[in-house]
Enzyme design. Structure first.
Site, short mmCIF file in Angstrom:
data_model
loop_
_atom_site.label_atom_id
_atom_site.label_comp_id
_atom_site.label_asym_id
_atom_site.label_seq_id
_atom_site.Cartn_x
_atom_site.Cartn_y
_atom_site.Cartn_z
N ASP A 222 0.64 -1.16 -0.17
CA ASP A 222 0.11 0.00 -0.09
C ASP A 222 0.72 1.22 0.09
OD1 ASP A 222 -2.82 0.89 0.19
OD2 ASP A 222 -2.08 1.93 2.17
N GLU A 283 1.62 -0.51 -4.93
CA GLU A 283 0.80 0.62 -5.31
C GLU A 283 1.34 2.02 -5.29
OE1 GLU A 283 -3.42 2.65 -3.81
OE2 GLU A 283 -1.74 2.57 -2.49
C1 GLC Z 1 -4.22 2.99 -0.57
C2 GLC Z 1 -5.44 2.14 -0.28
C3 GLC Z 1 -6.80 2.90 -0.11
C4 GLC Z 1 -6.34 3.64 1.35
C5 GLC Z 1 -5.07 4.28 1.19
C6 GLC Z 1 -4.51 4.34 2.68
O1 GLC Z 1 -4.27 3.97 -1.83
O2 GLC Z 1 -5.55 1.46 -1.74
O3 GLC Z 1 -7.79 2.22 0.05
O4 GLC Z 1 -7.44 4.49 1.61
O5 GLC Z 1 -4.16 3.50 0.59
O6 GLC Z 1 -4.08 3.40 3.31
#
Ligand code: GLC
Length: 558
Positions: A222, A283
């Protein structure tokens, strides 16, 4: 005591290439399948439905399942606010259920990818509970604490710099007990951890090792590119004062993408690479595709958002594909059209077309799937897209997504997190209780059971596409070249590996019209179409009906 289940994986290590050749399926666990009637999906429910995913005669045949967070959490950010990294939230089951899931997936030739949320914890994590108490003690430096920049005339402390939260407002929250501010890139209940603390780093790595010992095959990281901030935390340059989201009014020079992140990632990757057959996907948080490419390494994929941002026109997809091919070069991208943070792609495309009838929804879902499963890169499917699931509408005042309540500019992510529709039974077979979010529109007919029984369904198209992809080196791993077939509303590209070539053509509009097929050494044949076709033979031209997507193939040997 943890049991090392990695041994069960040996037969899966046929080649350490699943992260490249395979297809990943994202499960949002709260919404997949509920086994105990509390209205919330759980691991036992997921295990009951594994036949849908892998290992059964009619399975989609996905190579890995990515679980959005299953850890204990106050659920202010859909589980991305973790209060204990080492176990499973009781709403989802137990650690023993998790071990059963890993074993069941491995038996089916599929893998399990866990979501690792290591930029921040929940404010209820014991580390933070202790850290906020005092500036001394073992957890004092686990978070990013700073003294105020000063005190304003009427008393309140001023934040240490100008950083803003992605979810709106200052990124700093005052903690009166400790007498300092802490940083939160997301909700105030999600304090950012301090990766420059050696003790924090070791605590994270030991958590990662723990999950590897449970037999997981990989991780989704994440917002990994925000882990490190510039050590002195300088203010960001202010730019674009008119940008709709406050986040985009600054250049994020100091709060993410720091040069020493590469060393930190190398430490993490060395741990993961120590287990043969494991892989990760990062991500990328609000950075451009060039950053994604720069963080990539073999077995460590990075999402870019160029395709997810494309709109439903052939021109937009052509530009997105050209951008990606140029940026990724010989590195290996991912392909994702939807996830738990954005409106589902079919809903977005239908909105832009201004049409919401079932027939158009099905046709657009099949056309989009054809692109998603034939582009160069590892596809990441989002649960429900295989039945053409659509967004639900949840009024903002009822939003479960705390970010939507906090910020008027923010979208409500509940929309894309509706329960999975399994059958025409009560609550679409998702739960015997009261579902935590409303069912998706049309669930009585748009469900797995019903679509499984129909050759013309979106699900049948996904199954055929996945089967075709499995058997085709060109589609799995070939190179890609955009081609012009003489119609601006048709996207077309070639995929080539060895002596196999595939040609993908997709019509984005309502017309019926002919296209010119590129010259080929042997005649093209239809390998798959989203619409019925009387015969696989074609000449040098092909008539495409509204939203029709066709995969054509030939080998040099005919
Ligand atoms: C990422 C996740 C999202 C979350 C954010 C903070 O972007 O995909 O759902 O709100 O991180 O953890």
């Amino acid at each position: 005591m943890t049991i090392d289940r990695s041994a069960a994986r040996t037969d899966l290590d046929v080649a350490d290439r699943w992260w490249r050749d395979g297809v990943v399926y994202q499960v949002y666990p709260r919404s997949f399948a509920d086994s105990n009637g509390d209205g919330v999906g759980d691991l036992a429910g997921l295990i009951e439905h594994l036949d849908h995913l892998a290992g059964g005669p009619d399975s989609l045949g996905v190579d890995a399942i990515w679980l959005s967070p299953i850890y204990p959490s106050p659920m202010l950010d859909g589980g991305y606010d973790v209060s204990d990294y080492t176990t499973v939230d009781s709403v989802f089951g137990t650690l023993a259920d998790f071990d059963r899931l890993v074993e069941a997936c491995h038996r089916r030739g599929s893998r399990v990818i866990l979501d690792l949320v290591m930029n921040h914890t929940s404010s209820q994590h014991p580390w933070f509970v202790q850290s906020r108490q005092s500036a001394s003690g073992p957890f004092a430096d686990f978070y990013l604490w700073r003294d105020p920049a000063g005190w304003s005339a009427d008393g309140p402390p001023e934040p240490p710099n100008n950083w803003v939260s992605w979810f709106g407002g200052s990124a700093w929250e005052w903690e009166p007990v400790r007498g300092q501010f802490y940083l939160h890139t997301f909700l105030p209940e999600q304090p950012d951890v301090n990766w420059r603390s050696p003790a924090l780093r070791q605590a994270m790595w030991s958590m990662v090792r723990g999950w590897l010992e449970h037999g997981v095959d990989g991780f989704r990281l994440d917002v990994f590119n925000a882990f490190l901030k510039a050590a002195e935390l300088p203010s960001n340059p202010e730019i674009a004062p008119a940008a709709a989201l406050p986040w985009y009014r600054q250049e994020h020079r100091y709060d993410k993408d720091q040069p020493d992140l590469h060393e930190l990632l190398a430490e993490f990757r060395a741990i993961v690479d120590g287990r043969p057959g494991t892989a990760t996907v990062g991500e990328l948080f609000t950075s451009a595709i060039e950053a994604a490419v720069g963080y990539w390494a073999p077995r460590h994929l990075i999402f870019d958002w160029v395709l997810l941002d494309a709109t439903w026109t052939a021109a937009s997809f052509r530009t997105a594909i050209a951008t990606r091919e140029a940026a990724w070069g010989d590195r290996w991208p991912t392909v994702a059209l939807s996830n738990h943070d954005h409106p589902r792609h079919v809903s977005r495309y239908l909105d832009s077309l201004g049409e919401h009838d079932e027939g158009t929804a099905d046709a657009v879902a099949k056309a989009a799937a054809t692109i998603e499963l034939t582009l160069r890169g590892t596809p990441f499917l989002y649960y429900g897209e295989e039945i053409g699931a659509l967004d639900i509408t949840v009024p903002r005042e009822l939003a479960r997504d705390r970010a939507a309540l906090r910020m008027p500019e923010w979208w409500n992510r509940d929309g894309c997190r509706a329960p999975m529709a399994w059958s025409a039974a009560v609550n679409a077979g998702f739960t015997s209780g009261e579902p935590w979010l409303p069912l998706p529109p049309g669930a009585r007919t748009r469900n797995v059971e019903r679509e499984a029984a129909s050759e013309g369904s979106v699900l049948a198209h996904y199954r055929r596409l996945l089967g075709l992809r499995r058997g085709s080196p060109a589609l799995r791993s070939g190179d890609l070249a955009l081609v012009d077939v003489g119609d601006p509303d048709v996207l077309a590209y070639l995929r080539r590996a060895g002596d196999e070539t595939a040609l993908v053509v997709v019509r984005f509009d309502h017309r019926t019209g002919e296209i010119e097929l590129p010259p080929a050494a042997a005649p093209w044949r239809v390998a798959l179409s989203s619409h019925d076709r009387a015969s696989p033979s074609v000449g040098s031209r092909l008539t495409l009906r509204p939203f029709e997507a066709v995969v054509l193939a030939h080998t040099m040997h005919g």
